[in-house]
Design a protein around this motif. Structure first.
Motif, PDB file in Angstrom:
ATOM      1  N   GLN A  55       0.810  -1.217   0.000  1.00 25.15           N
ATOM      2  CA  GLN A  55       0.000   0.000   0.000  1.00 25.15           C
ATOM      3  C   GLN A  55       0.844   1.267   0.000  1.00 25.15           C
ATOM      4  O   GLN A  55       0.314   2.356  -0.122  1.00 25.15           O
ATOM      5  N   SER A  56       2.129   1.118   0.225  1.00 23.91           N
ATOM      6  CA  SER A  56       2.972   2.299   0.436  1.00 23.91           C
ATOM      7  C   SER A  56       3.346   2.933  -0.893  1.00 23.91           C
ATOM      8  O   SER A  56       3.816   2.250  -1.802  1.00 23.91           O
ATOM      9  N   GLY A 105       0.204   7.818   0.418  1.00 27.78           N
ATOM     10  CA  GLY A 105       1.643   7.980   0.510  1.00 27.78           C
ATOM     11  C   GLY A 105       2.348   6.866   1.243  1.00 27.78           C
ATOM     12  O   GLY A 105       1.989   5.695   1.113  1.00 27.78           O
ATOM     13  N   LEU A 106       3.316   7.284   2.033  1.00 29.94           N
ATOM     14  CA  LEU A 106       4.284   6.364   2.602  1.00 29.94           C
ATOM     15  C   LEU A 106       3.705   5.581   3.775  1.00 29.94           C
ATOM     16  O   LEU A 106       2.928   6.099   4.560  1.00 29.94           O
ATOM     17  N   ASN A 107       4.099   4.323   3.889  1.00 31.37           N
ATOM     18  CA  ASN A 107       3.805   3.509   5.068  1.00 31.37           C
ATOM     19  C   ASN A 107       5.137   2.938   5.545  1.00 31.37           C
ATOM     20  O   ASN A 107       5.833   2.267   4.795  1.00 31.37           O
TER      21      ASN A 107
END
Lengths: 405, 521
Positions: free
Chosen positions: B239-240, B254-256
Motif C-alpha cells: 500500500q505504500s 503515501g508512505l507507510n
C-alpha cells in the motif's frame, strides 16, 4: 501490522474441576482488606498492545490543528457519528458509550498527552518499559505490578495477582506469586495425575512445580454457567475474557489484582475514524469495561481499571489513512473508586513546533505518575516504595494526587 | 564407542525435535556420536526444501485466492438477487467437488484426533480461534454436532501446508534443520491472521523464502523474505506509495513505514542497532514500489512479486550514512545487501540464535564467536549452525530452556511414532497453548524464553493434553520402553520412579510426556 488480531483465548465449558482439597487451595489466598476504612480495593491493568492512537480515541476537537493533522480519520462533534463531548475541548470516540456513561457518573477519567519514559518507536521495547516499570528497555524479568504486590504488607493483604491469558504478561512477572487463567475448552487431567506430576516437579524442577500448581488452582474459580461458548468476534472475545476475570475477582477469596492484554492496536493502514477498524476495537474495550462493572457487582465501587498502551501514534496520518508509531497518547481510568468526570491534561498543543520531533503528540505527563497515583490511592504504597521498588529511579515522576476517591 | 545418553539428550532435544520411538534407534545413534548426529543433517542441504504433492507456488495460490474471493462475491450478489426471486443461491465452490465426502478429512484415524476425541466434529483449526467454532467437548457425541461446513480453498491450503510441515518434522532423523526452519520462520514471521492472502501464503512463504536459504546466506534470505508477497502484504508495503511518485501524486496516498521499520528493528540491525527515524523513513521510500501483482495482473502475473515503478519514490536516498542512487528496484536491493552485512545485524542474529538454542541469557563468549563467524563468512548460515554445534557451551549449558508448544507437540508425536494424516488437532492444540501456527501476535514472532512458556495456564493445558494422549494411547504402550527411547539412562531417578509407580499405563504416559526430560531442552 496485524489487522484485527484474532484473540486466541478460547472459552470454557468445563465444570468444576478440582472439587476437593487436593492442592493448597485457591480459597487460601489471603483476603485483602484495608483495615482503616473497610474498603476492599481491586485493580485491573489492561494493556493495549500495538500502541493506541490516543488522538483518535479522545480527540482534542478544540485544538485548531487537530482536524488537519488527523485528516480523513479525525473525529468531529457533528456528522453521522458524532464524537461524545467530554468537556468543551476533548471528545470521546463514539464507539465507547459505556465509558462515556461512567465518565458522566464521575467513575471514569482520561489522562491525555501521557507517555512512559520511553522515547523511541519499537513496540517491543515500548512494551518492555510499560510493563517492567524501568526507565529504559532491558531484559528485566519482572514487572511493576508484581513488585507492587511484593511491596504490600503480608498477612491480611493480597498475596497473589491474576494473569489472564495463556502466558503471564511481563507486568505481572516476578517473585511475588501470580496465578494464571485463560478460558479454554479441553478435557481435564485428573487430580491424581496432576498431584504426581507436581510431586515429580517439586523434586526435579521447582519452577515447573510452581507454575503447574498455580495453573491447577485457578481453574475452578473461573468456570461457571455463563462461560459457555458464544458466537462472536474479537469484540465478543474481549468481553468474554473480561467477564471471566471479573468473576474470579468478584469472589471473596479471589485475586484483587489482575492484568490482561488485548492485541491489535497497531493501526498503520486504514485505521478508520468514527467507524472502521479502530472503532471496532474500541467497542470491544468498551464492552470489556462494562463486563468488569457488571461482573464485579458491589465490588466495582472499590475498583480501578487502568488502561494503558506502550506509546501513541503520529499526530499526522500517514499515506495509507493510518498512523505510524508515535509518542504521546492517553491512559484511561474506570471504576467506582475513580474520582472521575475529568480529562486530566497539561495540553501541549498540536502546532508543528509543539509536536515531539515534529511528528507526535508531545507527552507532558509521565504515565508512571498516573499509575503511582492509582497504586497509592488504592493500596497506600508510599512515595518511596513507588520511586525505588515499583518504578526504580522514578522519584521525579511524583504520584498524581486525587485519582482515587 | 561409549554411549553418552546425556549428550544424546542434548543432541535430540536442544538441537532437534526429540527422539522418535519405535525402531528408529535415534537415542542410540545420538549417544554414540552426538555431534555427528546433529551435523549429519547440515550436509544435506536439499533436505531442507519441502515439496509435497499439491503444494503450490505463491502466484498460483494468489490466483486461487483471488478466484475464491470473486466467487464469494458473486455468490453473495446472486443470493441477494435470489432473495427477491425466492430462488436458492448458488454456493461458492472454488474447488472441484471432492470424490469423497469432505468429512473424511475430519475423521482420519490419527493419533491427535483420537486423543482430543474430536473425531467427526473437528472443525478446521484455523477457525478454532473464533469462539463460534469452538471445539466440542470430548463427551459430546458426534451426532449431536452440527455438520461441518465444507472447507474453502484457503482453509484447505493452510491445512495442507501445515500437514506437510508436521509430517516432515515427524520423519526427520534429528530435526536440527527443521528447527532452523522454525527459528528463521519465526524471526521473519508473518501472521496468517492478517487476512485471507496471508493465510493462503503462510506455508508457501516459509517454503519459498526461508527453506532455500536456511543453509545458505543471510543476505539471500533477507532479500527473498522482503520481496515475498506474504511479507509485503503482512507489513503493508503493497500500500505504500512514494509521496513524489506518479501514483502517490495521483492518488493522494503515501508512505507507510511499517515494513521498513521492522526490517531494521526485527529482521536485521535490532533495536538500538544504530538507525534513526530518518533511516526508517528513508528505507520506507527506498522500498516503495515493492509490491505484488493484483488480480488484474497489470504489473505482472497475479500474486507474484512486482516492482511498481509508478509507486517508487524518485531520487537518491540517504540511509545509514550512505547515499543510494535512484536505480529503481536495485536501489532497495543494494540497501538490503548492505544492511545484511552491517555489524549490528551480525550481533543481533548471533544473540538471538544462541538464545534460541542454548539459554535465555546467552553466554557472551559464544555470542561473540558466532558473530565473528557471521561476519567472516558473509552471513553463511550453515557456518553459523556448524559453529554452534561445535561449541562446548551448547553441550554443557544446563537444560533450562522450555520446549515451545510446537516443539512439545512434535516431540510427543515423534516419541509415539505417529505421523499425522490430518493437522487439525495439532492446529487446535497449538491455538490452545498460545502458539497458533504461523500466527504470532506481533511481527516479533513468538517468545523464546522459559518465562513465557512455563506460565501456570500453559503448564496446566499441557498436562490436560498429555493426559488425553495418555488416556487414548496409554493402553497400548509400555511406558518404560518409551522412557528408554526418550532419555534412557539420562532420565532422572525421580522421573523413572514416577513412571514406574503410576497407577496405570495411561497415567504413566501422561507423566512421561510432562516430565522435565520431555519439557526442557
Amino acid at each position: 501490522m496485524i489487522d484485527c488480531v484474532e484473540n486466541r483465548l478460547l472459552t470454557s465449558r468445563r465444570g468444576l474441576l478440582l472439587g476437593g482439597a487436593s492442592f493448597a487451595a485457591w480459597a487460601y489466598l489471603p483476603k485483602f482488606a484495608r483495615a482503616a476504612d473497610g474498603r476492599d480495593p481491586r485493580l485491573v491493568v489492561v494493556i493495549l498492545r500495538g500502541a493506541l492512537d490516543g488522538l483518535a480515541t479522545v480527540a482534542p476537537i478544540g485544538d485548531p490543528d487537530y482536524a488537519g493533522l488527523h485528516g480523513s480519520i479525525a473525529l468531529a462533534a457533528d456528522g453521522a457519528h458524532p464524537a461524545l463531548m467530554l468537556d468543551g475541548f476533548f471528545a470521546l470516540h463514539p464507539s465507547m458509550p459505556e465509558f462515556t456513561r461512567m465518565y458522566r457518573a464521575q467513575h471514569a477519567a482520561v489522562i491525555h498527552a501521557v507517555a512512559t519514559p520511553y522515547r523511541d518507536r519499537s513496540h517491543f521495547d515500548g512494551q518492555d518499559v510499560l510493563e517492567s516499570g524501568y526507565a529504559g528497555p532491558g531484559r528485566v524479568q519482572s514487572g511493576w505490578l508484581n513488585r507492587a504486590l511484593e511491596a504490600l504488607p503480608r498477612g491480611e493483604r493480597v498475596s497473589s495477582g491474576l494473569a489472564v491469558g495463556p502466558t503471564t504478561p511481563l507486568v505481572l512477572r516476578g517473585t511475588a506469586p501470580t496465578v494464571g487463567w485463560a478460558p479454554v475448552a479441553l478435557p481435564q487431567a485428573d487430580d491424581d495425575t496432576a498431584m504426581r506430576l507436581v510431586d515429580l516437579y517439586r523434586h526435579r524442577d521447582p519452577a515447573l512445580a510452581s507454575a503447574l500448581s498455580q495453573g491447577l488452582q485457578l481453574e475452578k474459580a473461573a468456570s461457571g454457567d455463563d462461560m459457555k461458548p458464544k458466537p462472536g468476534n474479537a469484540v465478543a472475545q474481549m468481553r468474554q475474557v473480561a467477564r471471566g476475570a471479573a468473576k474470579l475477582m468478584a469472589a471473596d477469596d479471589g485475586p484483587r489484582i489482575a492484568a490482561l492484554a488485548f492485541d491489535g492496536w497497531d493501526t498503520h493502514a486504514n485505521e478508520g475514524g468514527p467507524v472502521g477498524r479502530l472503532a471496532f476495537l474500541l467497542g470491544g474495550l468498551d464492552g470489556a469495561l462494562l463486563e468488569f462493572e457488571s461482573g464485579l457487582g458491589d465490588r466495582w465501587r472499590d475498583t480501578v481499571v487502568v488502561v494503558a498502551t506502550e506509546f501513541g501514534r503520529t499526530a499526522r496520518i500517514n499515506g495509507t489513512d493510518g498512523t505510524d508509531h508515535g509518542t504521546g497518547t492517553i491512559a484511561l481510568l474506570a471504576g467506582g473508586a475513580v474520582k472521575g468526570g475529568r480529562v486530566i491534561s497539561d495540553w501541549p498543543g498540536l502546532k508543528p513546533a509543539n509536536l515531539y520531533e515534529g511528528r507526535d503528540l508531545k507527552p507532558t505527563t509521565d504515565l508512571r505518575s498516573v499509575i503511582k497515583g492509582v497504586l497509592q490511592g488504592q493500596f497506600g504504597l508510599s512515595d518511596q516504595v513507588l520511586a525505588q521498588a515499583v518504578f526504580p529511579d522514578s522519584a521525579a515522576a511524583r504520584p498524581m494526587k486525587g485519582l482515587v476517591a | 564407542m561409549a554411549r553418552d545418553s546425556q549428550a544424546a539428550l542434548v543432541a535430540l532435544n536442544r538441537f532437534g525435535f526429540g527422539a522418535r520411538g519405535g525402531a528408529s534407534g535415534d537415542l542410540i545413534n545420538a549417544a554414540s556420536d552426538p555431534r555427528g548426529f546433529v551435523k549429519a543433517e547440515l550436509a544435506r542441504s536439499y533436505g531442507v526444501l519441502l515439496e509435497a504433492p499439491g503444494l503450490q507456488s505463491t502466484p498460483q495460490l494468489g490466483q486461487a485466492a483471488f478466484a475464491y474471493q470473486d466467487q464469494v462475491k458473486q455468490a453473495r450478489e446472486a443470493a441477494k438477487a435470489a432473495t427477491q426471486s425466492e430462488a436458492p443461491a448458488p454456493q461458492p465452490s472454488a474447488e472441484p467437488k471432492p470424490d469423497k465426502p469432505l468429512r473424511r478429512n475430519l475423521s482420519l484415524n490419527t493419533m491427535m484426533t483420537e486423543i482430543a476425541g474430536r473425531l467427526a466434529g473437528a472443525k478446521p483449526a484455523d477457525n478454532a480461534m473464533k469462539p463460534d467454532s469452538m471445539q466440542p467437548n470430548a463427551a459430546a457425541p458426534p451426532a449431536a454436532k452440527p455438520s461441518p461446513q465444507p472447507l474453502n480453498v484457503i482453509q484447505k491450503t493452510f491445512r495442507a501446508e501445515a500437514l506437510a510441515r508436521l509430517q516432515r518434522a515427524m520423519m526427520v532423523d534429528c530435526g536440527f534443520t527443521e528447527r532452523l526452519v522454525v527459528f528463521w520462520s519465526n524471526h521473519f514471521c508473518i501472521s496468517a491472521s492478517k487476512g485471507e492472502l496471508a493465510r493462503m501464503w503462510a506455508g508457501a512463504f516459509e517454503r519459498e523464502a526461508i527453506r532455500p536459504h536456511v543453509l545458505g546466506h543471510f543476505a539471500d534470505m533477507l532479500k527473498a523474505v522482503e520481496q515475498h508477497p506474504a511479507m509485503l502484504f503482512f507489513l503493508d508495503n503493497q500500500q505504500s506509495l512514494g509521496p513524489d511518485s506518479r501514483a502517490g501524486q495521483n492518488r493522494k496516498r503515501g508512505l507507510n513505514e511499517n515494513l521498513a521499520r521492522e526490517i531494521m528493528e526485527l529482521h536485521t540491525l535490532g533495536v538500538g542497532g544504530g538507525y534513526t527515524q530518518d533511516d526508517v523513513t528513508s528505507l520506507a521510500r527506498i522500498i516503495t514500489g515493492w509490491t505484488f501483482a493484483g488480480r488484474k495482473g497489470q504489473i505482472g502475473a497475479p500474486g507474484s512479486f512486482a516492482f511498481n515503478a509508478n509507486a517508487h519514490q524518485p531520487g537518491p536516498q540517504l540511509l545509514l550514512g550512505k547515499t543510494y542512487e535512484a536505480t529503481g528496484l536495485a536501489q532497495g536491493e543494494a540497501a538490503l545487501a548492505d544492511i545484511a552485512r552491517h555489524p549490528s545485524t551480525a550481533n543481533f542474529i548471533a544473540t538471538k540464535f544462541v538464545r534460541h538454542f542454548v539459554a535465555d541469557d546467552p553466554p557472551p563468549a559464544l555470542v561473540a564467536r558466532l558473530r565473528n563467524v557471521f561476519v567472516k563468512t558473509d552471513g553463511d548460515l550453515k557456518a553459523l549452525a556448524t559453529a554452534l554445534v561445535d561449541s562446548d557451551e551448547a553441550w554443557k549449558a544446563p537444560l533450562t530452556k522450555m520446549r515451545s508448544p510446537y516443539d512439545f507437540l512434535v516431540a510427543t508425536g515423534r516419541l509415539l511414532a505417529r505421523v499425522p494424516e490430518d493437522p487439525g488437532s495439532y492446529l487446535s492444540n497449538l491455538n490452545l497453548l498460545g502458539q497458533p501456527l504461523w500466527t504470532p501476535a506481533g511481527p516479533n514472532g513468538f517468545p523464546d524464553t522459559a518465562a513465557a512458556w512455563a506460565a501456570p495456564e500453559g503448564m496446566k493445558l499441557r498436562l490436560d493434553i498429555a493426559s488425553q494422549m495418555g488416556a487414548r494411547l496409554g493402553p497400548n504402550i509400555d511406558p518404560l520402553d518409551l522412557l528408554e527411547f526418550a532419555a534412557a539412562d539420562a532420565a532422572s531417578v525421580e522421573t523413572r520412579k514416577t513412571i514406574e509407580r503410576a497407577e496405570s499405563r495411561q497415567q504413566a504416559l501422561a507423566l512421561l510426556l510432562m516430565s522435565p526430560e520431555l519439557q526442557r531442552r
